[in-house]
Structures are given as structure tokens and as C-alpha cells.
Enzyme design. Structure first.
Site, PDB file in Angstrom:
ATOM      1  N   CYS A 255       3.509  16.375  -7.234  1.00 47.19           N
ATOM      2  CA  CYS A 255       3.082  16.667  -8.432  1.00 47.19           C
ATOM      3  C   CYS A 255       4.531  17.110  -9.302  1.00 47.19           C
ATOM      4  CB  CYS A 255       2.047  17.724  -8.447  1.00 47.19           C
ATOM      5  SG  CYS A 255       1.720  18.241 -10.248  1.00 47.19           S
TER       6      CYS A 255
ATOM      7  N   LYS B 274       0.919  -1.139   0.120  1.00 47.05           N
ATOM      8  CA  LYS B 274      -0.043  -0.037   0.090  1.00 47.05           C
ATOM      9  C   LYS B 274       0.821   1.065  -0.117  1.00 47.05           C
ATOM     10  CE  LYS B 274      -2.826   0.249   3.381  1.00 47.05           C
ATOM     11  NZ  LYS B 274      -3.638   0.231   4.616  1.00 47.05           N
TER      12      LYS B 274
HETATM   13 FE1  FES Z   1      -0.099  14.056 -10.680  1.00 46.88          FE
HETATM   14 FE2  FES Z   1       0.236  16.442 -11.148  1.00 46.88          FE
HETATM   15  S1  FES Z   1      -1.207  15.462 -10.071  1.00 46.88           S
HETATM   16  S2  FES Z   1       1.457  15.081 -11.732  1.00 46.88           S
END
Ligand code: FES
Length: 74
Positions: free
Chosen positions: A52, A23
Site C-alpha cells: 500500500c 494472473k
Molecule cells: Fe491500495 Fe492502499 S490499499 S494503496
């Protein structure tokens, strides 16, 4: 609620990230160690997961999806 997801191996939402783990769990420190703004990946395509890296843009263009990061502000 309809859920649309690009299928990863086995039909899951996570195609490649830390597949060796049972997980995928990440902990975020808050308080003095926190940055003013941090973007966390929710598309499971980031090369810097759990952060991100903008990979959601390519994913959205390829699939018609509309996913984006979770922004955490201090
Ligand atoms: Fe996954 Fe931006 S939300 S790379």
C-alpha cells in the site's frame, strides 16, 4: 453480495498493475524475515503494489468507495 468496483480496461478491477501477467500473484514470507507491520494494497491502485502507498485515499475520494489495505502484523 453487491460488488462495486471502478472498471479497469475490459471491466476488471485492476486498471494498470502488471497487466502483462496472466494472473497477479505475490508471495509473502513470514517468520524471521517478516517486518513488524506491513500494509498490502487491496485497491489495485498502489504505485508500490503489492504494498500500500496510500493511493486508496484518492480512489475512495473519487469514487465514494471505502477500500483500504490488508495489515499484516508479526
Ligand atoms: Fe491500495 Fe492502499 S490499499 S494503496
Amino acid at each position: 453480495v453487491a460488488v462495486r468496483a471502478e472498471a479497469g480496461a475490459g471491466g476488471g478491477i485492476n486498471p494498470t498493475i502488471r497487466k502483462e501477467e496472466e494472473k497477479v500473484v505475490d508471495t509473502v514470507l513470514t517468520g524471521e524475515l517478516a517486518k513488524p507491520l506491513t500494509a498490502y494494497c487491496r485497491c489495485w491502485r498502489s504505485g508500490t503494489f503489492p504494498l500500500c502507498d496510500g493511493a486508496h485515499v484518492k480512489h475512495n475520494k473519487a469514487t465514494g468507495d471505502n477500500v483500504g489495505p490488508l495489515l499484516v502484523k508479526k
